[in-house]
Design a protein around this motif. Structure first.
Motif, PDB file in Angstrom:
ATOM      1  N   ASP A 274      13.726  22.603 -37.999  1.00  0.00           N
ATOM      2  CA  ASP A 274      14.625  23.760 -36.753  1.00  0.00           C
ATOM      3  C   ASP A 274      13.695  23.786 -35.405  1.00  0.00           C
ATOM      4  OD1 ASP A 274      16.009  24.246 -38.524  1.00  0.00           O
ATOM      5  OD2 ASP A 274      15.592  26.451 -39.159  1.00  0.00           O
TER       6      ASP A 274
ATOM      7  N   ARG B 223      22.687  24.596 -39.842  1.00  0.00           N
ATOM      8  CA  ARG B 223      21.819  25.096 -39.138  1.00  0.00           C
ATOM      9  C   ARG B 223      21.248  24.422 -37.721  1.00  0.00           C
ATOM     10  NH1 ARG B 223      16.681  23.181 -43.177  1.00  0.00           N
ATOM     11  NH2 ARG B 223      15.897  23.862 -41.056  1.00  0.00           N
TER      12      ARG B 223
ATOM     13  N   ILE C 299      21.433  27.099 -34.345  1.00  0.00           N
ATOM     14  CA  ILE C 299      20.689  27.279 -33.446  1.00  0.00           C
ATOM     15  C   ILE C 299      21.000  26.481 -31.817  1.00  0.00           C
ATOM     16  CG2 ILE C 299      18.423  25.866 -32.367  1.00  0.00           C
ATOM     17  CD1 ILE C 299      17.683  25.098 -35.284  1.00  0.00           C
TER      18      ILE C 299
END
Length: 398
Positions: free
Chosen positions: A322, A370, A374
């Motif tokens: 991330d 994910r 983002i």
């Protein structure tokens, strides 16, 4: 004209004879191969009870007994082949018991004699066999053989045998120096040979770092890449600015393989190294090792003068999960930094375009989703032509 015809006839007869000879030779070789295969199957069946005995008693303290009766040469070869299959797969006390059995069967003595053969292939085969058996008594003869061998794959067959048979550092050191004398930049092969030894070569490799022979230094740096040795780590930075570019790169690879020991100052120094290959190797390692603390260094690397360093830095950010992907999205929005922005956008789109490849891999699919979340946090919607390019009909659950 008649004389010319006679010459043609004679030549035809010669060719026919040669063809017949070649055919007979091939037939003979095929017949021999079939015979050997049948003999092998026969003796494997004959000694199956003995093989079962060896397997069932391998974990006991008592030494293994030899087969009953007198063994023919072919029987001995078949038993050797079976024992070697096991010896290549196991380590420790059980393997040592099989080595002792090979000694008792006379296999070590047999192959020691074969080392003295006039036939080069026979000597190499014997060296290989002795290596499998880890025959410590063979080391002096193998070392002499290596000293007489020219550079090439046969030399490394012998070296591997020495590495497996050696009982101390001195024997390993002699083997390494014999290989280093060829000056053929074979340090990676030598490091692989050392990895086969039951001897801990750490001290030997650390000592090579202080040698004046650059080939030995390269062997050490290559061999230490997969070993966490704080004592050796302190000797590595002095090679970062060596004249030899390969030596510089090996030093960097050895240092970054110990990523947990790297200081923030050293990380910055490496990312500002004058050698672009070094900078690219460092950027690649930061991502591969998942070093999230290097995000800022990798972002700066995306402005490097060298294109490969820029691209490697961007792709390494992708590997920092991330944190790295968010950094790329931030850079993609930066219109005041066009080089970084354009590269970040290209890498992001390239990565998101792989989404359709991840649907058979649950973990990768989750990570891909994910990244999509983002991306949407920064850009407020799906990537351009997302559905057409990625085929999300199977599972975009972001």
């Amino acid at each position: 004209m008649t004389e010319h015809a006679s010459d043609i006839i004679v030549l035809a007869y010669i060719l026919i004879v040669l063809i017949v000879i070649v055919f007979l030779a091939l037939f003979g070789l095929r017949t021999k191969a079939i015979w050997l295969e049948r003999q092998t199957d026969r003796y494997l069946r004959k000694h199956q009870d003995y093989f079962d005995y060896v397997k069932s008693h391998l974990h006991e303290d008592a030494p293994l007994q030899k087969p009953a009766g007198t063994l023919t040469k072919t029987e001995l070869k078949v038993i050797q082949q079976k024992l070697f299959e096991w010896m290549e797969k196991i380590v420790g006390a059980e393997r040592d018991k099989l080595t002792d059995l090979c000694v008792a069967l006379g296999l070590v003595e047999l192959n020691m004699r074969r080392l003295r053969s006039e036939i080069h292939w026979t000597r190499l085969d014997a060296a290989y066999n002795l290596g499998v058996m880890q025959a410590k008594e063979a080391v002096p003869s193998l070392a002499y053989l290596l000293g007489e061998e020219k550079y090439g794959s046969p030399a490394f067959v012998i070296a591997r045998a020495i590495s497996k048979c050696a009982q101390n550092e001195e024997e390993i050191d002699r083997m390494v120096r014999n290989l280093a004398k060829f000056r053929k930049q074979s340090h990676r092969l030598v490091a692989e040979v050392l990895a086969l030894s039951r001897i801990d070569c750490t001290a030997l490799l650390t000592g090579y770092l202080r040698e004046t022979d650059e080939e030995l230094v390269k062997i050490a740096l290559t061999g230490l890449q997969n070993r966490s040795i704080p004592g050796a780590y302190g000797d590595m930075p002095r090679f970062l600015h060596a004249d030899d570019p390969e030596l510089r790169l090996l030093a960097v690879q050895a240092i970054i393989s110990h990523g947990t020991h790297m200081t923030a100052e050293l990380m910055r120094e490496l990312m500002h190294h004058e050698d672009a290959d070094v900078r690219a190797a460092v950027a690649e390692a930061f991502g591969r090792l998942g070093m999230a603390q290097t995000v800022d260094l990798l972002k700066a690397g995306m402005k490097d003068a060298d294109r490969q360093v820029r691209l490697t830095s961007a792709r390494s950010l992708l590997q920092l999960e991330d944190t790295g992907f968010k950094a790329l999205c931030e850079l993609a929005q930066r219109r005041d930094e066009p080089i970084q922005s354009r590269l970040a956008d290209e890498v992001i789109q390239e990565e998101l375009a792989k989404g359709a490849l991840y649907y058979d891999d649950f973990e990768q699919a989750v990570w891909h989703n994910r990244k999509l979340r983002i991306y949407r946090q920064f850009f407020g919607g799906p990537p351009p032509a997302e559905g057409a390019r990625l085929g999300f009909s199977k599972g975009d659950t972001a």
